[in-house]
Motif scaffolding. Sequence first.
Motif, short mmCIF file in Angstrom:
data_model
loop_
_atom_site.label_atom_id
_atom_site.label_comp_id
_atom_site.label_asym_id
_atom_site.label_seq_id
_atom_site.Cartn_x
_atom_site.Cartn_y
_atom_site.Cartn_z
N LEU A 38 0.86 -1.17 0.00
CA LEU A 38 0.00 0.00 0.00
C LEU A 38 0.90 1.23 0.00
N SER A 39 0.53 2.20 -0.82
CA SER A 39 1.38 3.38 -0.95
C SER A 39 0.55 4.65 -0.82
N THR A 40 1.15 5.66 -0.18
CA THR A 40 0.62 7.01 -0.22
C THR A 40 1.65 7.86 -0.97
N ALA A 41 1.42 9.14 -0.99
CA ALA A 41 2.38 10.02 -1.66
C ALA A 41 3.72 10.05 -0.93
N ARG A 42 3.74 9.62 0.35
CA ARG A 42 4.96 9.75 1.15
C ARG A 42 5.55 8.43 1.61
N VAL A 43 4.74 7.39 1.80
CA VAL A 43 5.25 6.15 2.38
C VAL A 43 4.75 4.94 1.60
N ALA A 44 5.47 3.85 1.72
CA ALA A 44 5.06 2.56 1.14
C ALA A 44 5.08 1.51 2.24
N LEU A 45 3.98 0.77 2.37
CA LEU A 45 3.84 -0.28 3.36
C LEU A 45 3.76 -1.63 2.66
N ARG A 46 4.70 -2.52 2.96
CA ARG A 46 4.70 -3.88 2.42
C ARG A 46 4.43 -4.86 3.56
N TYR A 47 3.56 -5.85 3.31
CA TYR A 47 3.27 -6.82 4.34
C TYR A 47 2.95 -8.17 3.73
N ASP A 48 3.24 -9.20 4.53
CA ASP A 48 2.97 -10.57 4.13
C ASP A 48 1.61 -10.95 4.70
N SER A 49 0.61 -11.03 3.85
CA SER A 49 -0.76 -11.26 4.30
C SER A 49 -1.03 -12.70 4.71
N SER A 50 -0.04 -13.57 4.54
CA SER A 50 -0.25 -14.98 4.87
C SER A 50 0.02 -15.30 6.33
N ARG A 51 0.51 -14.33 7.11
CA ARG A 51 0.84 -14.60 8.51
C ARG A 51 0.63 -13.34 9.35
N PRO A 52 0.48 -13.52 10.66
CA PRO A 52 0.34 -12.36 11.53
C PRO A 52 1.61 -11.50 11.49
N PRO A 53 1.50 -10.24 11.90
CA PRO A 53 2.69 -9.40 11.96
C PRO A 53 3.77 -10.04 12.83
N SER A 54 4.97 -10.10 12.29
CA SER A 54 6.10 -10.71 12.99
C SER A 54 7.37 -10.21 12.31
N ASP A 55 8.51 -10.56 12.89
CA ASP A 55 9.77 -10.09 12.33
C ASP A 55 9.85 -10.42 10.85
N SER A 57 7.81 -9.54 8.47
CA SER A 57 6.56 -9.66 7.71
C SER A 57 5.93 -8.32 7.35
N VAL A 58 6.44 -7.22 7.95
CA VAL A 58 5.89 -5.88 7.68
C VAL A 58 7.05 -4.92 7.59
N GLU A 59 7.03 -4.05 6.59
CA GLU A 59 8.05 -3.00 6.51
C GLU A 59 7.44 -1.76 5.90
N ILE A 60 7.96 -0.61 6.32
CA ILE A 60 7.51 0.68 5.81
C ILE A 60 8.74 1.48 5.41
N SER A 61 8.65 2.15 4.29
CA SER A 61 9.77 2.99 3.85
C SER A 61 9.24 4.32 3.35
N THR A 62 10.11 5.31 3.37
CA THR A 62 9.77 6.64 2.86
C THR A 62 10.86 7.07 1.89
N GLY A 63 10.55 8.08 1.10
CA GLY A 63 11.54 8.67 0.20
C GLY A 63 11.64 7.95 -1.13
N ASP A 64 12.04 8.69 -2.14
CA ASP A 64 12.16 8.15 -3.49
C ASP A 64 13.55 7.62 -3.81
N SER A 65 14.53 7.98 -2.98
CA SER A 65 15.90 7.54 -3.26
C SER A 65 16.53 7.04 -1.96
N GLU A 66 17.61 6.29 -2.10
CA GLU A 66 18.28 5.76 -0.92
C GLU A 66 18.82 6.88 -0.04
N ALA A 67 19.16 8.00 -0.66
CA ALA A 67 19.77 9.10 0.10
C ALA A 67 18.80 9.69 1.12
#
Length: 572
Positions: A38-55, A57-67
Amino acid sequence: IEYDPDKVFVDAPTQASVRNEPKGSWVNRTSAGAWSQLSTARVALRYDSSRPPSDGSVEISTGDSEADRFRWSWGDDPAEGNLLGTARTLDGGVQTLDLNCHHRVSAATNNSEQHCAFGLISRRGWAIVNDTGMPTLTDGWFAPSRNSVDVYVFMHGLDFAGALLDFFHVSGPPALPPRWALGTMFTRWFNFDSDAVARLIDDFESLSMPLDAWIFDMNWHTYGPWGSFTWNANSFPVPQDMLAWIHERGLTVGANMHEHNGVTTQEATYDQVCRALGCEYGKDIPFDLYNKSFAMAQEDIAVRALGNVDGRDGLDFSWIDYQQGEVDHFQATTIPNLNPTYVLNMLRFTGPARHAENRRGVILSRWGGLGTHRYPLGFSGDQFHGWEGLAFLPYFTSTAANVAFNYWSHDTVGGVGALAADHELSVRWVQVSAWSPVLRFHDKGEGTGKCATSGSCARIVPWDVPSAYFSAIRKAAQERDELVPYIYTASWRTASTGLALVRPMYYEDPADETMYGLRAQYLFGPDMLMSPITAPSGPEPVAFEEALGAVRWRVFAPSGSRGWGDRLKGGV
């Protein structure tokens, strides 16, 4: 991020969340196997829908470049890079706390009683609020939560003010204290009577000391119980007359009730409370705070009878000095993760609104965890008054801005015992408090007793020091009094800017590495930088005229477009 295996989600408010509708919206959703994004204009949320939240299985990132990218993954340590928040109290005679909630916060109390919270901002660009299992507020009272996972992730990068503004949306805006609360208060544990109160208030005026609020500590109420809701008729035979006189002097009046003893048979409102609860007449009513019927009877009968009701002069606010923390086990009600400090703060602060009174709520109480910012003012407890403790206060007070707890007040009193003759310490303590959110002179019972014959009592009233020291104390109090319009305006702006009156230096420029680690200084409103002196001038007490120029003190001013003027020496 909310998860429940049965897809039954909790929408009721909690202490930390008022459940406002989210701002913004998802602009894109994609899936690849078990993974969804799922993405907004500022953040992207990736999750593994096959299991409960756990190490992993969920990550969020911001920004368009690594910098300029910040990334959080489920299981990341919330302490890494976090700029920390605050904790419940300095009680137990400690001088400092460790605000890393993973550590032992206080040497005197257990972590379960400290309600320590990590900050909402971090140098890693993210911060976590774990609301899992926190009690919900339903139909005006608390209930156990049934949620499985309820976590807030603040992905604001280095936009620290933006993180606080979004927290206000999640948790409600910070309450604005009345203007008088940002002036000067005086509190004392002492056996006053009506005449002694009047004399001391007259002394403040005759000595040109500012005073905006008078607060009774112990001994205003009936003797016997630690806490009570009934005036001591021997010391205050006609309390309404005394209160009317204080109000006529333009002062606000509060009192410490030490809520813990329930409603005993000697209370003036015992009959009313007993009828409301249907109790067995003639027996004390225990303090059963998590029972809604008792809590509301205490607040709306016993406490309210002391206030300005039915055209009668009464108390304007309460000092909630509930000291038991999590030790109490209430009679019949168990609600996991609920704490009595928060319950008392919420009920007492919202009393005026509950009774449709045209005035703002205000209390004096300890921190009760995230969400307590809605119920100012703070009372930091019974700290030991030494130089180490004084040096801790600028850091402690300013860092609380990271969890929006913006109005700590500290007992402002001189040292006791071997430090009683260190008048320089007394002066520096007043100066620190004068440039803090709240200035409150206070004696916690150390100004009387055996120490009185040995000269080792703390100096309580501001003028009980040699004249050179009192001149410096009075000057600090008067300068604060002159700045109340500035202080009040800065406080009013907090809800729209996210910036507390007192906040750490890194809010000026979060990208500037040099602004971190400056624990002895802080920003004070939009245009001032403070660094009160918190170290002695030497190993022996000296006259204040000498001490004033004898302390080597370094202050760092941020670089940037605006110039900083030196208030003491002039120049930019």
